[in-house]
Design a protein around this motif. Structure first.
Motif, PDB file in Angstrom:
ATOM      1  N   LYS A 182     -43.426   4.087 -29.916  1.00  0.00           N
ATOM      2  CA  LYS A 182     -43.193   3.850 -28.492  1.00  0.00           C
ATOM      3  C   LYS A 182     -42.312   4.935 -27.861  1.00  0.00           C
ATOM      4  CE  LYS A 182     -43.612  -1.173 -28.956  1.00  0.00           C
ATOM      5  NZ  LYS A 182     -42.941  -2.488 -28.776  1.00  0.00           N
ATOM      6  N   VAL A 183     -42.052   5.987 -28.628  1.00  0.00           N
ATOM      7  CA  VAL A 183     -41.183   7.073 -28.164  1.00  0.00           C
ATOM      8  C   VAL A 183     -42.008   8.345 -28.025  1.00  0.00           C
ATOM      9  CG1 VAL A 183     -39.125   8.445 -28.659  1.00  0.00           C
ATOM     10  CG2 VAL A 183     -39.202   6.037 -29.319  1.00  0.00           C
ATOM     11  N   SER A 184     -41.867   9.012 -26.893  1.00  0.00           N
ATOM     12  CA  SER A 184     -42.566  10.275 -26.656  1.00  0.00           C
ATOM     13  C   SER A 184     -41.585  11.282 -26.076  1.00  0.00           C
ATOM     14  CB  SER A 184     -43.740  10.070 -25.690  1.00  0.00           C
ATOM     15  OG  SER A 184     -44.354  11.310 -25.383  1.00  0.00           O
ATOM     16  N   CYS A 185     -41.480  12.424 -26.739  1.00  0.00           N
ATOM     17  CA  CYS A 185     -40.641  13.516 -26.241  1.00  0.00           C
ATOM     18  C   CYS A 185     -41.495  14.380 -25.319  1.00  0.00           C
ATOM     19  CB  CYS A 185     -40.096  14.325 -27.410  1.00  0.00           C
ATOM     20  SG  CYS A 185     -38.861  15.553 -26.929  1.00  0.00           S
ATOM     21  N   GLU A 186     -41.113  14.456 -24.066  1.00  0.00           N
ATOM     22  CA  GLU A 186     -41.958  15.089 -23.058  1.00  0.00           C
ATOM     23  C   GLU A 186     -41.846  16.609 -23.031  1.00  0.00           C
ATOM     24  OE1 GLU A 186     -44.186  13.204 -21.089  1.00  0.00           O
ATOM     25  OE2 GLU A 186     -43.563  11.896 -22.721  1.00  0.00           O
ATOM     26  N   GLN A 187     -40.949  17.167 -23.852  1.00  0.00           N
ATOM     27  CA  GLN A 187     -40.763  18.615 -23.844  1.00  0.00           C
ATOM     28  C   GLN A 187     -40.287  19.057 -25.221  1.00  0.00           C
ATOM     29  OE1 GLN A 187     -38.171  19.860 -20.689  1.00  0.00           O
ATOM     30  NE2 GLN A 187     -38.605  22.027 -20.917  1.00  0.00           N
TER      31      GLN A 187
ATOM     32  N   ARG B   1     -44.546  14.463 -29.233  1.00  0.00           N
ATOM     33  CA  ARG B   1     -45.114  13.956 -27.982  1.00  0.00           C
ATOM     34  C   ARG B   1     -46.272  13.016 -28.324  1.00  0.00           C
ATOM     35  NH1 ARG B   1     -46.443  17.405 -22.537  1.00  0.00           N
ATOM     36  NH2 ARG B   1     -46.925  15.618 -21.199  1.00  0.00           N
ATOM     37  N   ARG B   2     -46.140  11.768 -27.937  1.00  0.00           N
ATOM     38  CA  ARG B   2     -47.143  10.756 -28.244  1.00  0.00           C
ATOM     39  C   ARG B   2     -47.792  10.236 -26.966  1.00  0.00           C
ATOM     40  NH1 ARG B   2     -42.704   9.946 -31.535  1.00  0.00           N
ATOM     41  NH2 ARG B   2     -43.111   9.910 -33.790  1.00  0.00           N
ATOM     42  N   LYS B   3     -48.973   9.743 -27.110  1.00  0.00           N
ATOM     43  CA  LYS B   3     -49.668   9.144 -25.979  1.00  0.00           C
ATOM     44  C   LYS B   3     -49.261   7.678 -25.888  1.00  0.00           C
ATOM     45  CE  LYS B   3     -54.248   8.552 -23.917  1.00  0.00           C
ATOM     46  NZ  LYS B   3     -55.710   8.777 -24.080  1.00  0.00           N
ATOM     47  N   ILE B   4     -48.561   7.334 -24.806  1.00  0.00           N
ATOM     48  CA  ILE B   4     -48.076   5.974 -24.599  1.00  0.00           C
ATOM     49  C   ILE B   4     -48.795   5.381 -23.395  1.00  0.00           C
ATOM     50  CG2 ILE B   4     -46.068   4.544 -24.097  1.00  0.00           C
ATOM     51  CD1 ILE B   4     -44.342   6.620 -25.427  1.00  0.00           C
TER      52      ILE B   4
END
Length: 230
Positions: free
Chosen positions: A180-185, A226-229
């Motif tokens: 549930k965590v995505s690093c956007e950069q 970066r994950r697709k949420i």
């Protein structure tokens, strides 16, 4: 005699050709012998692939820290001071401005012709001051609540805990699953703040790049992906 001379020339030519072939063969063998060393040096310059990073940690691991309580204490004091100031101005505008008709003299500047005690101006000034007061207070609280103090990978490598700043030195804890965590950069391209998107939470959590990544490699393959949420 001529035949003997010709035979000697042919022998010398064959000897020179044989030496040349031997020299080239020796040079080629030495180059081939060096190839594994050259190749191995090139390979070691690359990082290990992601499947070689053990994210199944045996205990909690600290990934990031940015401990700066003094700054947030000053921010809270400033925002409360501004809130008190602008709410006082709102109270003053609502209670003290009197409805006094403005002069109709054309020689006066335009601002002398405004009746601030009129209801539309009095209520407008009151609402504007209240909006500024609550805006400053809300922005400072939101910035504090979304600033990450510690980022911890929990035992087993499936969950992550975010410790954020609270009001007046208190801390707030949020534990979520890694999916549930995505690093956007990228950590390497971020200059000021590194945004983390958490599913089910409004706005981004922010990692201040002045902080310390205590385990950068493990961060890159856990919280730094970066994950697709949805």
């Amino acid at each position: 005699m001529q035949c003997v001379h010709n035979l000697k020339c042919v022998s010398v030519s064959l000897l020179l050709c044989r030496q040349t072939v031997n020299y080239r063969s020796t040079t080629l063998k030495s180059v081939i012998r060096k190839l594994p060393k050259i190749y191995s040096r090139g390979v070691t310059s690359y990082s290990k692939p992601s499947f070689e990073v053990n994210t199944n940690v045996a205990k909690d691991v600290l990934l990031f820290r940015h401990d700066n309580p003094k700054f947030f204490l000053i921010l809270h004091v400033f925002s409360l001071g501004q809130f008190a100031f602008w709410t006082y101005l709102a109270h003053f505008a609502f209670t003290s401005l009197k409805d006094i008709p403005a002069s109709e003299d054309d020689s006066l500047p335009w601002w002398r012709k405004i009746n601030l005690g009129d209801n539309k101006f009095r209520i407008g000034l009151t609402l504007t001051c209240l909006l500024i007061a609550y805006g400053i207070l809300g922005a400072s609280w939101l910035f504090t609540a979304k600033s990450v103090k510690f980022l911890v990978l929990r035992k087993g490598g499936q969950d992550i805990s975010l410790v954020t700043y609270g009001l007046f030195g208190k801390s707030r804890y949020t534990t979520v699953s890694l999916d549930k965590v995505s690093c956007e950069q990228s950590r390497h391209s971020a200059k000021v703040q590194l945004p983390l998107r958490i599913k089910g939470h409004w706005m981004y959590f922010m990692l201040d790049m002045r902080g310390e990544f205590t385990n950068p490699r493990l961060f890159d393959y856990t919280a730094g992906l970066r994950r697709k949420i949805n």
